[in-house]
Design an enzyme around this catalytic site. Structure first.
Site, PDB file in Angstrom:
ATOM      1  N   CYS A 384     -79.621 -51.484  67.493  1.00 52.42           N
ATOM      2  CA  CYS A 384     -80.255 -50.174  67.500  1.00 52.42           C
ATOM      3  C   CYS A 384     -81.636 -50.252  66.850  1.00 52.42           C
ATOM      4  O   CYS A 384     -82.585 -50.708  67.477  1.00 52.42           O
ATOM      5  CB  CYS A 384     -79.348 -49.131  66.856  1.00 52.42           C
ATOM      6  N   HIS A 513     -74.687 -49.633  69.679  1.00 50.36           N
ATOM      7  CA  HIS A 513     -73.967 -50.201  68.528  1.00 50.36           C
ATOM      8  C   HIS A 513     -72.711 -50.926  68.998  1.00 50.36           C
ATOM      9  O   HIS A 513     -71.629 -50.345  68.975  1.00 50.36           O
ATOM     10  CB  HIS A 513     -73.586 -49.098  67.542  1.00 50.36           C
ATOM     11  N   GLU A 515     -71.053 -52.986  67.514  1.00 52.12           N
ATOM     12  CA  GLU A 515     -70.125 -53.238  66.400  1.00 52.12           C
ATOM     13  C   GLU A 515     -68.937 -52.276  66.372  1.00 52.12           C
ATOM     14  O   GLU A 515     -67.908 -52.575  65.780  1.00 52.12           O
ATOM     15  CB  GLU A 515     -70.868 -53.206  65.056  1.00 52.12           C
TER      16      GLU A 515
HETATM   17  N1  GLN Z   1     -83.729 -44.601  63.690  1.00 48.37           N
HETATM   18  C1  GLN Z   1     -83.630 -45.109  65.024  1.00 48.37           C
HETATM   19  C2  GLN Z   1     -83.473 -44.012  66.044  1.00 48.37           C
HETATM   20  O1  GLN Z   1     -83.112 -42.928  65.702  1.00 48.37           O
HETATM   21  C3  GLN Z   1     -82.468 -46.091  65.129  1.00 48.37           C
HETATM   22  C4  GLN Z   1     -81.132 -45.462  64.938  1.00 48.37           C
HETATM   23  C5  GLN Z   1     -80.038 -46.415  64.605  1.00 48.37           C
HETATM   24  O2  GLN Z   1     -80.286 -47.537  64.203  1.00 48.37           O
HETATM   25  N2  GLN Z   1     -78.802 -45.981  64.765  1.00 48.37           N
HETATM   26  O3  GLN Z   1     -83.704 -44.215  67.210  1.00 48.37           O
END
Ligand code: GLN
Length: 538
Positions: A384, A513, A515
């Site tokens: 992400c 994600h 994970e």
């Molecule tokens: N802050 C970034 C976004 O909002 C990444 C979010 C995250 O890592 N879950 O796009």
């Protein structure tokens, strides 16, 4: 048949109530019962999405996009069942629903009372989860410990359920037996007090799960058994174990599953934990290591384990699969900003992960780490935010766009290679932050010519998301021409979901994600592929 088991904490928190609840779900499931796990959190937040990671720990994202407590991750990993918003109840949700109903005149002019209307709503939610999952046994974990003011309405709900159908509701108290160094022996008095406190809420525990450093002495079992008028077989010893995956196996050693079933008038239908036991045994005998660094920023006096738990477990699963014990190092990205010389430590690692995160702090350090990994061909996995970091670094260094950035990190950048998602602009302006990100499972199509395709061995995937910013398609051609592979896109929205650096052994960034979907016996394909690249470097 619908049975309910409430898990409550005694003495103190953070002794593994979540893993215990997940393990109880697991052992009952392995005996042939349909189970569902619920987590009740006492906070007034509607969900965990607005709580700082270092404060709350990881926010676990469900298929349906719920931003929940990390215990739902434990439930999913142990029972291999998907949790949704039905598996997660907070004080905030309960009050919000009751107040909404009151405003809609649904109480028909009655006055709405904290008791019984709040417990009734808690009960309605528990039963709704049971129905939706068609579970025969529903395991409900109450956050915090008995005696805390905020848990009282949840205990009241549980008591009311028990009063209505005594044979269908049981209580397990997860307690802790300290062993003071000076004495060198376990003490049960705090547990005795916790039992009394639970009694004062009108509840008699049916089982006491004794967490402790070492197995619980027989004499202590006798004492506790007398204090809470329970047969000794219901006092369960739960000592510290080698890994959390030993917990269900240890419960079985104590015959816990059968004793629970017997207490509810049930019998085991089958016995099926063989593969799990083999797994938990196998990992004890692994000696060779793999060194993986997590370059993050949510470090405080608490362990980082809480903040990155699903990432850590995914590394574990994939490493175990490859017969390795992961040695995970915590690398604070802010340190690299202060002292770039420190980046050299990355050379000693087999691979690095840049996990998810929010806000500007520490991101320049992450960008330096990504550059170092790219130039020195160190396997890099961006999750992400880690994918966004990787894209920014590539644009700055390879495309020569010196001020390339994400609009989240620098709203004024001339080169927003990561930009605000279209539907987020309005929401951010109005400060509508709760449950408004791009959340939950979304499909993606993978390019057959990619590392990711080799890992997944298929084109069509679905992964869970949680973000407001995205890869800016204006830069797509330029980045591609210069060696960044667009390895997966979301076909409906034309969003970039995976990027890979072409001239590198393994540098992959994913907008989602992965994970959240790794399981001990089914490691996530990308983590498997990443660890395999780490081993090649080794
Ligand atoms: N802050 C970034 C976004 O909002 C990444 C979010 C995250 O890592 N879950 O796009």
């Amino acid at each position: 048949m619908t049975k309910y088991i409430f898990i409550v904490g005694g003495v103190m928190s953070s002794v593994g109530k979540g893993v215990a609840s997940a393990s109880i779900g697991k052992i009952l499931q392995s005996k042939g019962y349909r189970v569902a796990n619920i987590k009740c959190d006492m906070y007034v937040n509607i969900d965990a999405g607005t709580i700082r990671p270092a404060e709350h720990g990881e926010v676990f994202v469900g298929e349906d996009g719920i931003e929940a407590d990390q215990d739902l991750g434990n439930y999913e990993r142990f029972t291999d069942q998907v949790c949704t918003r039905d598996n997660y109840i907070t004080t905030g949700q309960v009050y919000q629903e009751v107040i909404k109903r009151e405003r809609n005149l649904e109480y028909e002019g009655e006055d709405v009372e904290v008791v019984p209307d709040i417990p009734n709503e808690i009960i309605r939610r528990i039963q709704l989860c049971q129905k939706k999952n068609n579970s025969e046994i529903t395991v409900i974990e109450l956050g915090g410990t008995v005696g805390e003011y905020q848990v009282i309405l949840f205990l009241e709900a549980a008591r009311m359920m028990k009063a209505k159908c005594p044979q269908d509701v049981s209580f397990i108290m997860v307690s802790y037996l300290p062993t003071p160094k000076l004495l060198g022996e376990q003490k049960s008095k705090p547990t005795q007090f916790a039992i009394r406190t639970l009694n004062s809420a009108g509840i008699m525990p049916d089982f006491i799960l004794c967490r402790a450093e070492s197995p619980v002495a027989d004499s202590i079992k006798n004492t506790i058994s007398t204090v809470c008028s329970l047969p000794k077989e219901r006092i369960i010893s739960a000592p510290d174990v080698y890994s959390i995956y030993d917990v269900p196996v240890n419960f079985e050693r104590e015959n816990f599953g059968n004793v629970i079933l017997k207490s509810m008038g049930l019998r085991p239908r089958k016995k099926n934990m063989e593969d799990w036991s083999v797994f938990s045994e196998k990992i004890k005998n692994i000696s060779r290591e793999v060194n993986i660094g997590i370059v993050g920023k949510y470090f405080n006096f608490k362990s980082c384990r809480d903040t990155y738990i699903s990432v850590i477990e995914s590394i574990n699963h994939a490493s175990f699969f490859h017969g390795r014990k992961p040695n995970i190092l915590w690398l604070d990205s802010e340190e690299y900003e202060k002292n770039p010389e420190k980046l050299k430590e990355l050379n000693n690692l087999d691979g690095i992960i840049v996990p998810g995160g929010f806000g500007r702090r520490g991101t320049e350090g992450m960008i330096l780490a990504a550059k170092y990994a790219r130039e020195n061909k160190i396997p890099y996995f961006g999750l992400c935010l880690g994918m966004q970091i990787m894209t920014i670094e590539f644009a700055r260094d390879v495309l020569g766009l010196g001020d390339a950035n994400s609009t989240e990190l620098n709203a004024k950048t001339k080169n927003p290679v990561i930009c605000t998602m279209e539907d987020q602009v309005e929401k951010i302006k109005k400060r509508q932050y709760g449950a408004t990100m791009r959340l939950g499972a979304c499909p993606a199509k993978i390019d057959r010519n990619s590392i990711s395709f080799k890992a997944y061995e298929k084109e069509d995937i679905s992964e869970r998301h949680r973000h407001r910013y995205e890869f800016n398609n204006i830069y797509r051609d330029d980045l591609e021409k210069n060696g960044l592979r667009i390895a997966a896109i979301n076909p409906e929205m034309d969003l970039v979901e995976i990027v890979e650096v072409k001239n590198h052994p393994w540098m992959v960034g994913v907008q989602f994600h992965p994970e959240f979907k790794s399981r001990p016996l089914k490691p996530h394909p990308l983590f498997k592929s990443f660890v395999s690249a780490c081993l090649k470097r080794r």
